[in-house]
Design a protein around this motif. Structure first.
Motif, PDB file in Angstrom:
ATOM      1  N   ASP A  71       0.820  -1.219   0.000  1.00 32.60           N
ATOM      2  CA  ASP A  71       0.000   0.000   0.000  1.00 32.60           C
ATOM      3  C   ASP A  71       0.852   1.267   0.000  1.00 32.60           C
ATOM      4  O   ASP A  71       0.330   2.364   0.228  1.00 32.60           O
ATOM      5  CB  ASP A  71      -0.929  -0.006   1.224  1.00 32.60           C
ATOM      6  CG  ASP A  71      -2.040  -1.042   1.096  1.00 32.60           C
ATOM      7  OD1 ASP A  71      -2.863  -0.910   0.176  1.00 32.60           O
ATOM      8  OD2 ASP A  71      -2.058  -2.004   1.892  1.00 32.60           O
ATOM      9  N   ASP A  77      -1.051   8.587   3.669  1.00 36.89           N
ATOM     10  CA  ASP A  77      -1.305   8.046   5.006  1.00 36.89           C
ATOM     11  C   ASP A  77      -0.087   8.079   5.908  1.00 36.89           C
ATOM     12  O   ASP A  77      -0.212   7.942   7.123  1.00 36.89           O
ATOM     13  CB  ASP A  77      -1.847   6.615   4.885  1.00 36.89           C
ATOM     14  CG  ASP A  77      -3.211   6.619   4.224  1.00 36.89           C
ATOM     15  OD1 ASP A  77      -4.000   7.524   4.533  1.00 36.89           O
ATOM     16  OD2 ASP A  77      -3.461   5.748   3.380  1.00 36.89           O
ATOM     17  N   ARG A  96       1.283  -1.450   7.360  1.00 30.39           N
ATOM     18  CA  ARG A  96       1.682  -0.149   6.809  1.00 30.39           C
ATOM     19  C   ARG A  96       2.588   0.646   7.751  1.00 30.39           C
ATOM     20  O   ARG A  96       3.046   1.733   7.387  1.00 30.39           O
ATOM     21  CB  ARG A  96       0.429   0.670   6.445  1.00 30.39           C
ATOM     22  CG  ARG A  96      -0.475  -0.052   5.449  1.00 30.39           C
ATOM     23  CD  ARG A  96      -1.453   0.884   4.779  1.00 30.39           C
ATOM     24  NE  ARG A  96      -0.746   1.917   4.041  1.00 30.39           N
ATOM     25  CZ  ARG A  96      -1.320   2.973   3.485  1.00 30.39           C
ATOM     26  NH1 ARG A  96      -2.623   3.122   3.596  1.00 30.39           N
ATOM     27  NH2 ARG A  96      -0.610   3.878   2.836  1.00 30.39           N
ATOM     28  N   LEU A 258      -8.489  -1.174  -3.995  1.00 29.98           N
ATOM     29  CA  LEU A 258      -7.747  -1.185  -2.721  1.00 29.98           C
ATOM     30  C   LEU A 258      -8.222  -0.058  -1.810  1.00 29.98           C
ATOM     31  O   LEU A 258      -7.494   0.384  -0.911  1.00 29.98           O
ATOM     32  CB  LEU A 258      -6.238  -1.030  -2.996  1.00 29.98           C
ATOM     33  CG  LEU A 258      -5.616  -2.069  -3.927  1.00 29.98           C
ATOM     34  CD1 LEU A 258      -4.141  -1.770  -4.147  1.00 29.98           C
ATOM     35  CD2 LEU A 258      -5.791  -3.476  -3.357  1.00 29.98           C
ATOM     36  N   CYS A 264      -5.173   9.971  -1.454  1.00 33.26           N
ATOM     37  CA  CYS A 264      -4.192   9.020  -0.903  1.00 33.26           C
ATOM     38  C   CYS A 264      -2.896   8.976  -1.704  1.00 33.26           C
ATOM     39  O   CYS A 264      -1.849   8.618  -1.178  1.00 33.26           O
ATOM     40  CB  CYS A 264      -4.747   7.603  -0.915  1.00 33.26           C
ATOM     41  SG  CYS A 264      -6.500   7.461  -0.858  1.00 33.26           S
TER      42      CYS A 264
HETATM   43  C1  CIR Z   1      -5.403   0.775   2.960  1.00 34.91           C
HETATM   44  O1  CIR Z   1      -6.354   0.061   3.259  1.00 34.91           O
HETATM   45  O2  CIR Z   1      -4.683   1.287   3.789  1.00 34.91           O
HETATM   46  C2  CIR Z   1      -5.120   1.019   1.487  1.00 34.91           C
HETATM   47  N1  CIR Z   1      -5.464  -0.143   0.735  1.00 34.91           N
HETATM   48  C3  CIR Z   1      -5.866   2.221   0.989  1.00 34.91           C
HETATM   49  C4  CIR Z   1      -5.414   3.497   1.608  1.00 34.91           C
HETATM   50  C5  CIR Z   1      -6.176   4.669   1.116  1.00 34.91           C
HETATM   51  N2  CIR Z   1      -5.670   5.861   1.676  1.00 34.91           N
HETATM   52  C6  CIR Z   1      -6.404   6.951   1.917  1.00 34.91           C
HETATM   53  O3  CIR Z   1      -7.631   6.930   1.779  1.00 34.91           O
HETATM   54  N3  CIR Z   1      -5.768   8.018   2.381  1.00 34.91           N
END
Ligand code: CIR
Length: 273
Positions: A71, A77, A96, A258, A264
């Motif tokens: 990710d 994030d 993560r 995802l 993001c």
């Molecule tokens: C997650 O679940 O962390 C990633 N697959 C998606 C993150 C998306 N990030 C965001 O909305 N800031």
């Protein structure tokens, strides 16, 4: 157009950081499995996204894929970038956590002050950038499965030194991040789903709602004059267009598998050198 004041710190930026998707995206986290994302198509969408940022005036730092972090392309994030300094997040998703250390060297190239959210024992002290909405007057942070009260408290302690007010709000149940359901459009205006705005968290702001059935269009970014939104949501695109925003639509089908979207995929900030 509403709110085009040059210099608004919440959407006037000089730089963006992105990270390329890697082969491991097929292992990316998702709430519901709707099929494996195609790396080829995701790369193509990612190129369009970077091009849109550049066309809005961004100098884009394009980081290489990190195969150990499926990710990792969702760089938002891992950090929060403000004018005064950057804050390295502490993601609530165990897979993560290591993304924070990976983004640190890049932030240190731009910032003298880089603060960190610390773990506080007993599994607390978590916060992800997707839960943070910076507006012109405050920073809203939505509690979620990824962000807890101790994470918000630490963020508040750090950014209050720089003059920011942090308001803790709640991400709706079943929604990954606070910003999954909202975005800043200008100094006064938030794009939101009805589900989120019904909580009253945007009282005092102008609210534009995404069209019914187009809830996934709520995650957009305002970067200088451009609103970058996912393609496939024509009614919401028209609402924004009619409201006077300059809209650019980018394919997001693969990141959507995802639970990822426009915000993001980048860290957006200003460095005036
Ligand atoms: C997650 O679940 O962390 C990633 N697959 C998606 C993150 C998306 N990030 C965001 O909305 N800031």
């Amino acid at each position: 157009m509403v709110g085009t004041t040059l210099g608004a710190r919440s959407f006037t930026f000089s730089h963006a950081i992105t990270r390329k998707p890697g082969q491991s995206i097929t292992d990316g986290l998702r709430a519901v499995d709707t099929g494996a994302p195609s790396l080829e198509l995701m790369e193509s969408h990612h190129k369009d996204y970077v091009a849109a940022l550049k066309s809005a005036g961004a100098q884009v730092v394009e980081l290489p894929a990190l195969e150990q972090f499926p990710d990792g392309l969702f760089v938002e994030d891992a950090a929060l970038c403000l004018r005064e300094g950057a804050v390295i997040m502490r993601p609530g998703a165990p897979s993560r956590l290591g993304e924070s250390a990976a983004i640190a060297p890049t932030l240190l190239q731009f910032y003298e002050e880089v603060a960190m959210i610390e773990g506080l024992g007993q599994g607390s002290g978590y916060i992800e950038g997707g839960d943070i909405l910076v507006t012109e007057r405050e920073i809203l942070v939505g509690l979620s499965k990824r962000t807890d009260t101790m994470g918000v408290k630490q963020l508040r302690d750090i950014v209050s030194r720089w003059g920011y007010t942090v308001r803790e709000v709640v991400t709706p149940r079943g929604v990954l991040h606070f910003k999954t359901d909202c975005s800043l459009l200008d100094e006064e205006t938030i794009l939101s789903t009805r589900k989120l705005s019904n909580s009253g968290c945007f009282d005092g702001y102008e609210i534009i709602h995404v069209a019914e059935g187009e809830e996934a269009a709520a995650n957009t970014i305002r970067f200088n004059d451009l609103v970058i939104m996912p393609s496939g949501f024509p009614k919401t695109a028209e609402i924004l267009d009619k409201a006077g925003y300059h809209v650019r639509e980018i394919g997001n089908s693969e990141c959507a598998k995802l639970d990822g979207g426009m915000s993001c995929l980048s860290l957006r900030f200003s460095r005036f050198v």
